[in-house]
Design a protein around this motif. Structure first.
Motif, PDB file in Angstrom:
ATOM      1  N   TRP A   1       0.811  -1.214   0.000  1.00  0.00           N
ATOM      2  CA  TRP A   1       0.000   0.000   0.000  1.00  0.00           C
ATOM      3  C   TRP A   1       0.846   1.265   0.000  1.00  0.00           C
ATOM      4  O   TRP A   1       0.364   2.344  -0.352  1.00  0.00           O
ATOM      5  N   CYS A   2       2.129   1.145   0.388  1.00  0.00           N
ATOM      6  CA  CYS A   2       3.066   2.271   0.245  1.00  0.00           C
ATOM      7  C   CYS A   2       3.630   2.365  -1.173  1.00  0.00           C
ATOM      8  O   CYS A   2       4.243   3.381  -1.521  1.00  0.00           O
ATOM      9  N   GLY A   3       3.471   1.312  -1.962  1.00  0.00           N
ATOM     10  CA  GLY A   3       4.052   1.285  -3.301  1.00  0.00           C
ATOM     11  C   GLY A   3       5.449   0.717  -3.355  1.00  0.00           C
ATOM     12  O   GLY A   3       6.117   0.820  -4.392  1.00  0.00           O
TER      13      GLY A   3
ATOM     14  N   PHE B   1      -7.725   7.619   6.425  1.00  0.00           N
ATOM     15  CA  PHE B   1      -7.461   8.242   5.150  1.00  0.00           C
ATOM     16  C   PHE B   1      -6.988   7.181   4.176  1.00  0.00           C
ATOM     17  O   PHE B   1      -6.714   6.036   4.548  1.00  0.00           O
ATOM     18  N   ALA B   2      -6.942   7.535   2.913  1.00  0.00           N
ATOM     19  CA  ALA B   2      -6.578   6.580   1.882  1.00  0.00           C
ATOM     20  C   ALA B   2      -5.104   6.228   1.962  1.00  0.00           C
ATOM     21  O   ALA B   2      -4.262   7.049   2.330  1.00  0.00           O
ATOM     22  N   SER B   3      -4.781   5.007   1.605  1.00  0.00           N
ATOM     23  CA  SER B   3      -3.385   4.585   1.531  1.00  0.00           C
ATOM     24  C   SER B   3      -2.713   5.270   0.346  1.00  0.00           C
ATOM     25  O   SER B   3      -3.381   5.718  -0.599  1.00  0.00           O
ATOM     26  N   PRO B   4      -1.379   5.362   0.351  1.00  0.00           N
ATOM     27  CA  PRO B   4      -0.689   6.007  -0.768  1.00  0.00           C
ATOM     28  C   PRO B   4      -1.003   5.376  -2.125  1.00  0.00           C
ATOM     29  O   PRO B   4      -1.168   6.095  -3.120  1.00  0.00           O
ATOM     30  N   MET B   5      -1.105   4.045  -2.201  1.00  0.00           N
ATOM     31  CA  MET B   5      -1.363   3.400  -3.480  1.00  0.00           C
ATOM     32  C   MET B   5      -2.739   3.765  -4.024  1.00  0.00           C
ATOM     33  O   MET B   5      -2.897   4.055  -5.220  1.00  0.00           O
ATOM     34  N   VAL B   6      -3.743   3.770  -3.161  1.00  0.00           N
ATOM     35  CA  VAL B   6      -5.088   4.128  -3.627  1.00  0.00           C
ATOM     36  C   VAL B   6      -5.151   5.610  -3.984  1.00  0.00           C
ATOM     37  O   VAL B   6      -5.717   5.983  -5.018  1.00  0.00           O
ATOM     38  N   GLU B   7      -4.558   6.470  -3.159  1.00  0.00           N
ATOM     39  CA  GLU B   7      -4.579   7.898  -3.489  1.00  0.00           C
ATOM     40  C   GLU B   7      -3.862   8.164  -4.808  1.00  0.00           C
ATOM     41  O   GLU B   7      -4.289   9.011  -5.595  1.00  0.00           O
ATOM     42  N   ALA B   8      -2.790   7.420  -5.077  1.00  0.00           N
ATOM     43  CA  ALA B   8      -2.085   7.578  -6.346  1.00  0.00           C
ATOM     44  C   ALA B   8      -3.011   7.267  -7.520  1.00  0.00           C
ATOM     45  O   ALA B   8      -3.051   8.005  -8.523  1.00  0.00           O
ATOM     46  N   HIS B   9      -3.762   6.175  -7.420  1.00  0.00           N
ATOM     47  CA  HIS B   9      -4.696   5.827  -8.495  1.00  0.00           C
ATOM     48  C   HIS B   9      -5.789   6.885  -8.640  1.00  0.00           C
ATOM     49  O   HIS B   9      -6.162   7.257  -9.761  1.00  0.00           O
ATOM     50  N   VAL B  10      -6.305   7.372  -7.517  1.00  0.00           N
ATOM     51  CA  VAL B  10      -7.360   8.382  -7.564  1.00  0.00           C
ATOM     52  C   VAL B  10      -6.865   9.647  -8.256  1.00  0.00           C
ATOM     53  O   VAL B  10      -7.547  10.212  -9.131  1.00  0.00           O
TER      54      VAL B  10
ATOM     55  N   ASP C   1       1.174  18.127  -6.858  1.00  0.00           N
ATOM     56  CA  ASP C   1       0.861  17.730  -5.491  1.00  0.00           C
ATOM     57  C   ASP C   1       1.225  16.268  -5.241  1.00  0.00           C
ATOM     58  O   ASP C   1       1.662  15.907  -4.151  1.00  0.00           O
ATOM     59  N   ALA C   2       1.060  15.427  -6.255  1.00  0.00           N
ATOM     60  CA  ALA C   2       1.214  13.979  -6.065  1.00  0.00           C
ATOM     61  C   ALA C   2       2.646  13.488  -6.222  1.00  0.00           C
ATOM     62  O   ALA C   2       3.069  12.558  -5.525  1.00  0.00           O
ATOM     63  N   ILE C   3       3.407  14.060  -7.114  1.00  0.00           N
ATOM     64  CA  ILE C   3       4.732  13.527  -7.462  1.00  0.00           C
ATOM     65  C   ILE C   3       5.668  13.413  -6.259  1.00  0.00           C
ATOM     66  O   ILE C   3       6.361  12.395  -6.117  1.00  0.00           O
TER      67      ILE C   3
ATOM     68  N   HIS D   1       3.760   3.260 -10.231  1.00  0.00           N
ATOM     69  CA  HIS D   1       3.072   1.978 -10.348  1.00  0.00           C
ATOM     70  C   HIS D   1       1.661   2.111 -10.884  1.00  0.00           C
ATOM     71  O   HIS D   1       0.962   1.123 -11.007  1.00  0.00           O
ATOM     72  N   VAL D   2       1.224   3.318 -11.172  1.00  0.00           N
ATOM     73  CA  VAL D   2      -0.122   3.504 -11.702  1.00  0.00           C
ATOM     74  C   VAL D   2      -0.032   3.435 -13.222  1.00  0.00           C
ATOM     75  O   VAL D   2       0.014   4.441 -13.916  1.00  0.00           O
ATOM     76  N   GLY D   3       0.031   2.190 -13.732  1.00  0.00           N
ATOM     77  CA  GLY D   3       0.167   2.037 -15.166  1.00  0.00           C
ATOM     78  C   GLY D   3       1.528   2.398 -15.700  1.00  0.00           C
ATOM     79  O   GLY D   3       1.751   2.359 -16.909  1.00  0.00           O
ATOM     80  N   ALA D   4       2.443   2.762 -14.820  1.00  0.00           N
ATOM     81  CA  ALA D   4       3.832   3.065 -15.173  1.00  0.00           C
ATOM     82  C   ALA D   4       3.926   4.144 -16.226  1.00  0.00           C
ATOM     83  O   ALA D   4       4.079   5.315 -15.912  1.00  0.00           O
ATOM     84  N   GLY D   5       3.822   3.794 -17.488  1.00  0.00           N
ATOM     85  CA  GLY D   5       4.010   4.757 -18.562  1.00  0.00           C
ATOM     86  C   GLY D   5       2.985   5.863 -18.589  1.00  0.00           C
ATOM     87  O   GLY D   5       3.228   6.914 -19.189  1.00  0.00           O
ATOM     88  N   ILE D   6       1.827   5.654 -17.963  1.00  0.00           N
ATOM     89  CA  ILE D   6       0.800   6.698 -17.970  1.00  0.00           C
ATOM     90  C   ILE D   6       1.344   8.001 -17.396  1.00  0.00           C
ATOM     91  O   ILE D   6       1.132   9.076 -17.958  1.00  0.00           O
TER      92      ILE D   6
END
Length: 523
Positions: free
Chosen positions: A235-237, A348-357, A380-382, A389-394
């Motif tokens: 969940w931390c990535g 609050f949301a975990s880092p992995m879920v917030e990254a996807h959101v 804000d996110a970077i 890990h969110v689709g990598a190339g995206i």
């Protein structure tokens, strides 16, 4: 669209990659840059002592980070520290609760030691907590202490936590400071704390508790700790660390306790597998597979609510774009914008879920060509989320799309994501009929003024989030209070504040407040 320029991370990314010879994750570069305070030599040292996996964001960074400054007691240019002051510093540096009460009781000093003298320049005492003003000083204090002194300090802090009824703190410090033969009894309470933290979204803190439990546990207790650590790492990535921990855990887990660990390992394999996706139909199915995997591995209520919304958005994206946009606005507000009840434990949301959101949110801005709004979300996110890990190339594609509109983004960040991406790559589908109107309103970017690219005012060189942080510092809030106000972690505020210091040209909160009071940031 013009060619991307260098980003705000260009210098630390370049220094770290050149000194280490390995790929560096942008979030790691941001963290180390904030820690080093723009010291190039310190960044080079960090690049040489941290492992390639840590630099690439595949495993958690150590706490404390390597020492890069001398401890305060060795500072020949300052008033010498008394024995009591040095004792307070070590207790404050090691305290997992950061409680003033615990630090004072464990170090056996009077409150005057904190309130008067040189510690005022080193520690921030506020709202029942005590923290270091400079994380480098905390690291130096810990690294300079003897192993015996560290154990004694942990033992004293453990007793103070136990008397106060702080069970998590008592377990942490007892495991690190108790007699060698008795430390194993703390494995179960450490696991309990890790499990509670994980269910509330505090994934990195959960991981540290679980890793300590691994070092103290045996048999099925150790297997439980490994499983919790693996889930928290996921969940931390930290995917490679998650895979290793979960594979070690599963053989020792009873069948009725293995479901979440098995699901987390399946999710980890999904992100790490070696395949490519270039077609929009496959990409759409892949998003469904990802949300299913995230749901099966999760027991955090905030995460689960977000994942359900993600699944509904994926199902509606090509069928009812307007409804998908409305749900995306709700998703963003649920994860990143809702106020929390201060009288209850935060969830609050975990880092992995917030990254996807947030990447989904960016997608809803990019297709209607709101590159400025999309870029602000990325900024804000970077520095804080596992976007690689969110689709990598995206993410590399999205950075390139938005960089011309947002000066702080650049090709160096896009290239860094490409160097560290997992083997599987998903291409962003620009044909999906996203409208973005409602999600833009949720972001507050629909009516946001465009910054003048040539403006000399320092305020316009800050991101919106950095500007918010700077203004809250001016009002006297601590990093913890700012994090609570903005609904992000305290560590995230430290990263943003480090970027503010670099942009404004100051080296401390005091310097920033002086600049603000002199009107240098007046908008």
């Amino acid at each position: 669209m013009t060619a991307p320029r260098e980003s705000w991370l260009a210098r630390p990314l370049g220094l770290l990659q050149k000194a280490s010879g390995v790929p560096v994750a942008p979030r790691v570069a941001a963290r180390l840059s904030a820690y080093a305070r723009d010291d190039d030599d310190a960044l080079r040292l960090l690049a040489q002592v941290l492992t390639p996996a840590q630099l690439a964001g595949r495993t958690i960074l150590p706490d404390p980070l390597p020492a890069i400054v001398d401890p305060p007691a060795d500072d020949a240019g300052s008033t010498p520290l008394s024995a009591a002051q040095q004792r307070v510093l070590l207790h404050a540096a090691l305290s997992v609760t950061e409680s003033i009460a615990d630090v004072l009781e464990a170090s056996a000093v009077d409150i005057d030691v904190l309130l008067f003298g040189r510690l005022q320049d080193l520690l921030q005492v506020r709202a029942g907590t005590v923290r270091f003003l400079d994380e480098r000083v905390r690291a130096a204090v810990i690294h300079a202490a003897s192993p015996h002194g560290v154990r004694q300090t942990h033992a004293a802090l453990g007793r103070a936590c136990a008397r106060r009824g702080a069970r998590d703190g008592a377990a942490w410090h007892g495991a690190l400071g108790g007699p060698a033969g008795a430390r194993g009894r703390h494995a179960a309470p450490l696991c309990d704390a890790a499990q509670s933290l994980l269910a509330r979204g505090a994934s990195e803190r959960s991981l540290r508790f679980a890793l300590l439990a691994v070092s103290r546990g045996a048999g099925s207790g150790r297997a439980r700790a490994l499983a919790l650590a693996g889930r928290a790492a996921f969940w931390c990535g930290y995917l490679e660390q998650a895979q290793s921990l979960l594979e070690r855990a599963l053989p020792g887990l009873p069948a009725d306790a293995a479901s979440f660990a098995t699901a987390a390992l399946r999710a980890t394999h999904l992100f790490l597998e070696d395949r490519s996706a270039q077609q929009s139909e496959f990409s759409h199915q892949r998003s469904i597979d990802v949300t299913d995997a995230l749901r099966d591995a999760n027991d955090n209520p905030v995460d689960l609510a977000a994942i359900d919304l993600m699944a509904r958005i994926s199902a509606l994206l090509y069928v009812d774009p307007a409804e998908a946009d409305a749900l995306q606005a709700q998703l963003y507000l649920t994860v990143a914008g809702t106020a929390r009840d201060a009288d209850r434990e935060p969830e609050f949301a975990s880092p992995m879920v917030e990254a996807h959101v947030l990447v989904m949110t960016v997608g809803f801005q990019v297709n209607p060509r709101d590159f400025h709004g999309a870029g602000r979300v990325l900024l804000d996110a970077i520095p804080r989320l596992p976007l690689e890990h969110v689709g990598a190339g995206i993410v590399s594609d999205l950075v390139r799309m938005t960089a011309a509109e947002v000066p702080q983004l650049g090709e160096d960040i896009a290239a860094a994501f490409e160097r560290i991406r997992p083997r599987w790559r998903l291409t962003f589908d620009t044909s999906a009929p996203r409208t973005g109107e409602r999600s833009a309103a949720a972001l507050g970017t629909g009516a946001a003024p465009e910054p003048h690219p040539g403006a000399s005012d320092l305020l316009q060189n800050l991101t919106p989030r950095q500007r918010e942080v700077a203004e809250l510092v001016q009002h006297g809030l601590t990093n913890r209070e700012i994090g609570a106000r903005l609904h992000v972690s305290e560590r995230t505020i430290e990263v943003h504040l480090g970027a503010v210091f670099r942009t404004i040209g100051v080296r401390s909160r005091t310097g920033l407040m002086a600049a603000l009071s002199q009107g240098r940031l007046a908008g």
